[in-house]
Design a protein around this motif. Structure first.
Motif, PDB file in Angstrom:
ATOM      1  N   GLU A  21      29.071  16.569  56.893  1.00  0.00           N
ATOM      2  CA  GLU A  21      28.205  17.578  56.282  1.00  0.00           C
ATOM      3  C   GLU A  21      28.799  18.066  54.965  1.00  0.00           C
ATOM      4  OE1 GLU A  21      25.222  18.784  57.179  1.00  0.00           O
ATOM      5  OE2 GLU A  21      25.096  17.597  59.005  1.00  0.00           O
ATOM      6  N   VAL A  22      27.938  18.524  54.081  1.00  0.00           N
ATOM      7  CA  VAL A  22      28.350  19.104  52.807  1.00  0.00           C
ATOM      8  C   VAL A  22      28.049  20.600  52.875  1.00  0.00           C
ATOM      9  CG1 VAL A  22      27.973  19.097  50.314  1.00  0.00           C
ATOM     10  CG2 VAL A  22      27.893  16.950  51.585  1.00  0.00           C
ATOM     11  N   TYR A  23      28.994  21.418  52.429  1.00  0.00           N
ATOM     12  CA  TYR A  23      28.877  22.867  52.514  1.00  0.00           C
ATOM     13  C   TYR A  23      28.989  23.502  51.136  1.00  0.00           C
ATOM     14  CZ  TYR A  23      29.382  22.338  57.520  1.00  0.00           C
ATOM     15  OH  TYR A  23      29.183  21.967  58.827  1.00  0.00           O
ATOM     16  N   GLU A  24      28.468  24.723  51.044  1.00  0.00           N
ATOM     17  CA  GLU A  24      28.630  25.551  49.861  1.00  0.00           C
ATOM     18  C   GLU A  24      29.275  26.849  50.315  1.00  0.00           C
ATOM     19  OE1 GLU A  24      24.748  24.301  47.264  1.00  0.00           O
ATOM     20  OE2 GLU A  24      24.442  25.657  48.948  1.00  0.00           O
ATOM     21  N   TYR A  25      30.103  27.423  49.457  1.00  0.00           N
ATOM     22  CA  TYR A  25      30.791  28.672  49.754  1.00  0.00           C
ATOM     23  C   TYR A  25      30.514  29.671  48.645  1.00  0.00           C
ATOM     24  CZ  TYR A  25      33.367  26.025  53.223  1.00  0.00           C
ATOM     25  OH  TYR A  25      33.691  25.247  54.297  1.00  0.00           O
ATOM     26  N   ALA A  26      30.454  30.950  49.009  1.00  0.00           N
ATOM     27  CA  ALA A  26      30.296  32.030  48.045  1.00  0.00           C
ATOM     28  C   ALA A  26      31.305  33.108  48.379  1.00  0.00           C
ATOM     29  CB  ALA A  26      28.879  32.597  48.105  1.00  0.00           C
ATOM     30  N   VAL A  27      31.763  33.819  47.364  1.00  0.00           N
ATOM     31  CA  VAL A  27      32.730  34.892  47.565  1.00  0.00           C
ATOM     32  C   VAL A  27      32.342  36.078  46.685  1.00  0.00           C
ATOM     33  CG1 VAL A  27      34.346  34.038  45.806  1.00  0.00           C
ATOM     34  CG2 VAL A  27      35.186  35.472  47.650  1.00  0.00           C
ATOM     35  N   ALA A  28      32.584  37.282  47.203  1.00  0.00           N
ATOM     36  CA  ALA A  28      32.375  38.506  46.437  1.00  0.00           C
ATOM     37  C   ALA A  28      33.486  39.483  46.789  1.00  0.00           C
ATOM     38  CB  ALA A  28      31.019  39.124  46.764  1.00  0.00           C
ATOM     39  N   ALA A  29      33.892  40.272  45.811  1.00  0.00           N
ATOM     40  CA  ALA A  29      34.854  41.339  46.072  1.00  0.00           C
ATOM     41  C   ALA A  29      34.098  42.500  46.701  1.00  0.00           C
ATOM     42  CB  ALA A  29      35.520  41.774  44.774  1.00  0.00           C
ATOM     43  N   GLN A  30      34.759  43.214  47.592  1.00  0.00           N
ATOM     44  CA  GLN A  30      34.134  44.361  48.260  1.00  0.00           C
ATOM     45  C   GLN A  30      35.083  45.543  48.186  1.00  0.00           C
ATOM     46  OE1 GLN A  30      33.518  43.996  52.539  1.00  0.00           O
ATOM     47  NE2 GLN A  30      31.573  45.062  52.322  1.00  0.00           N
ATOM     48  N   ASP A  31      34.564  46.681  47.726  1.00  0.00           N
ATOM     49  CA  ASP A  31      35.415  47.868  47.685  1.00  0.00           C
ATOM     50  C   ASP A  31      35.200  48.711  48.943  1.00  0.00           C
ATOM     51  OD1 ASP A  31      33.101  49.391  47.304  1.00  0.00           O
ATOM     52  OD2 ASP A  31      33.409  49.614  45.157  1.00  0.00           O
ATOM     53  N   CYS A  32      35.821  49.864  49.010  1.00  0.00           N
ATOM     54  CA  CYS A  32      35.784  50.665  50.233  1.00  0.00           C
ATOM     55  C   CYS A  32      34.467  51.404  50.450  1.00  0.00           C
ATOM     56  CB  CYS A  32      36.949  51.646  50.254  1.00  0.00           C
ATOM     57  SG  CYS A  32      36.915  52.807  48.885  1.00  0.00           S
ATOM     58  N   THR A  33      33.497  51.293  49.533  1.00  0.00           N
ATOM     59  CA  THR A  33      32.259  52.058  49.699  1.00  0.00           C
ATOM     60  C   THR A  33      31.213  51.443  50.616  1.00  0.00           C
ATOM     61  OG1 THR A  33      31.210  51.127  47.725  1.00  0.00           O
ATOM     62  CG2 THR A  33      32.479  53.178  47.472  1.00  0.00           C
ATOM     63  N   PRO A  34      31.024  50.311  50.998  1.00  0.00           N
ATOM     64  CA  PRO A  34      31.495  48.967  50.647  1.00  0.00           C
ATOM     65  C   PRO A  34      30.539  48.239  49.700  1.00  0.00           C
ATOM     66  CG  PRO A  34      30.438  48.846  52.768  1.00  0.00           C
ATOM     67  CD  PRO A  34      30.304  50.267  52.267  1.00  0.00           C
ATOM     68  N   THR A  35      30.681  48.467  48.410  1.00  0.00           N
ATOM     69  CA  THR A  35      29.864  47.808  47.404  1.00  0.00           C
ATOM     70  C   THR A  35      30.419  46.413  47.127  1.00  0.00           C
ATOM     71  OG1 THR A  35      29.383  49.944  46.412  1.00  0.00           O
ATOM     72  CG2 THR A  35      29.014  48.005  45.038  1.00  0.00           C
ATOM     73  N   LEU A  36      29.513  45.434  46.967  1.00  0.00           N
ATOM     74  CA  LEU A  36      29.927  44.061  46.657  1.00  0.00           C
ATOM     75  C   LEU A  36      29.812  43.790  45.164  1.00  0.00           C
ATOM     76  CD1 LEU A  36      28.144  42.121  49.525  1.00  0.00           C
ATOM     77  CD2 LEU A  36      30.583  42.552  49.294  1.00  0.00           C
ATOM     78  N   SER A  37      30.723  42.989  44.638  1.00  0.00           N
ATOM     79  CA  SER A  37      30.635  42.529  43.256  1.00  0.00           C
ATOM     80  C   SER A  37      29.584  41.428  43.167  1.00  0.00           C
ATOM     81  CB  SER A  37      31.981  41.958  42.811  1.00  0.00           C
ATOM     82  OG  SER A  37      32.245  40.738  43.493  1.00  0.00           O
ATOM     83  N   ALA A  38      29.402  40.902  41.978  1.00  0.00           N
ATOM     84  CA  ALA A  38      28.564  39.717  41.826  1.00  0.00           C
ATOM     85  C   ALA A  38      29.171  38.589  42.655  1.00  0.00           C
ATOM     86  CB  ALA A  38      28.491  39.316  40.358  1.00  0.00           C
ATOM     87  N   THR A  39      28.333  37.714  43.156  1.00  0.00           N
ATOM     88  CA  THR A  39      28.788  36.618  44.016  1.00  0.00           C
ATOM     89  C   THR A  39      29.112  35.393  43.173  1.00  0.00           C
ATOM     90  OG1 THR A  39      27.365  37.437  45.771  1.00  0.00           O
ATOM     91  CG2 THR A  39      28.137  35.179  45.984  1.00  0.00           C
ATOM     92  N   ALA A  40      30.263  34.789  43.433  1.00  0.00           N
ATOM     93  CA  ALA A  40      30.644  33.521  42.816  1.00  0.00           C
ATOM     94  C   ALA A  40      30.384  32.422  43.840  1.00  0.00           C
ATOM     95  CB  ALA A  40      32.110  33.534  42.423  1.00  0.00           C
ATOM     96  N   VAL A  41      29.720  31.346  43.410  1.00  0.00           N
ATOM     97  CA  VAL A  41      29.359  30.257  44.318  1.00  0.00           C
ATOM     98  C   VAL A  41      30.105  28.995  43.915  1.00  0.00           C
ATOM     99  CG1 VAL A  41      27.464  28.850  45.199  1.00  0.00           C
ATOM    100  CG2 VAL A  41      27.075  31.267  44.688  1.00  0.00           C
TER     101      VAL A  41
END
Length: 68
Positions: A38-58
């Protein structure tokens, strides 16, 4: 950080599959829960304590990894 994984081409990301705690100068992870061929894609975002997420990097498509 919050990490999502999906099979390539699937719509949406669903729930995060991994959270990385703050405070580590470096981090690595081996995803052992993937299906062979299988082929997969991953995404990551920074999360602060509020918990607000940053823009997602794919990441581009990943896999399949040849077996030794």
């Amino acid at each position: 950080y919050v990490v999502w994984r999906r099979r390539a081409g699937e719509p949406g990301w669903g729930d995060p599959y991994l959270s990385v705690p703050a405070g580590s100068p470096s981090y690595s992870h081996i995803d052992r829960n993937v299906l062979p061929g299988e082929v997969y894609e991953y995404a990551v975002a920074a999360q602060d304590c509020t918990p607000t997420l940053s823009a997602t990097a794919v990441a581009g498509p990943v896999g399949p990894i040849p077996q030794p």
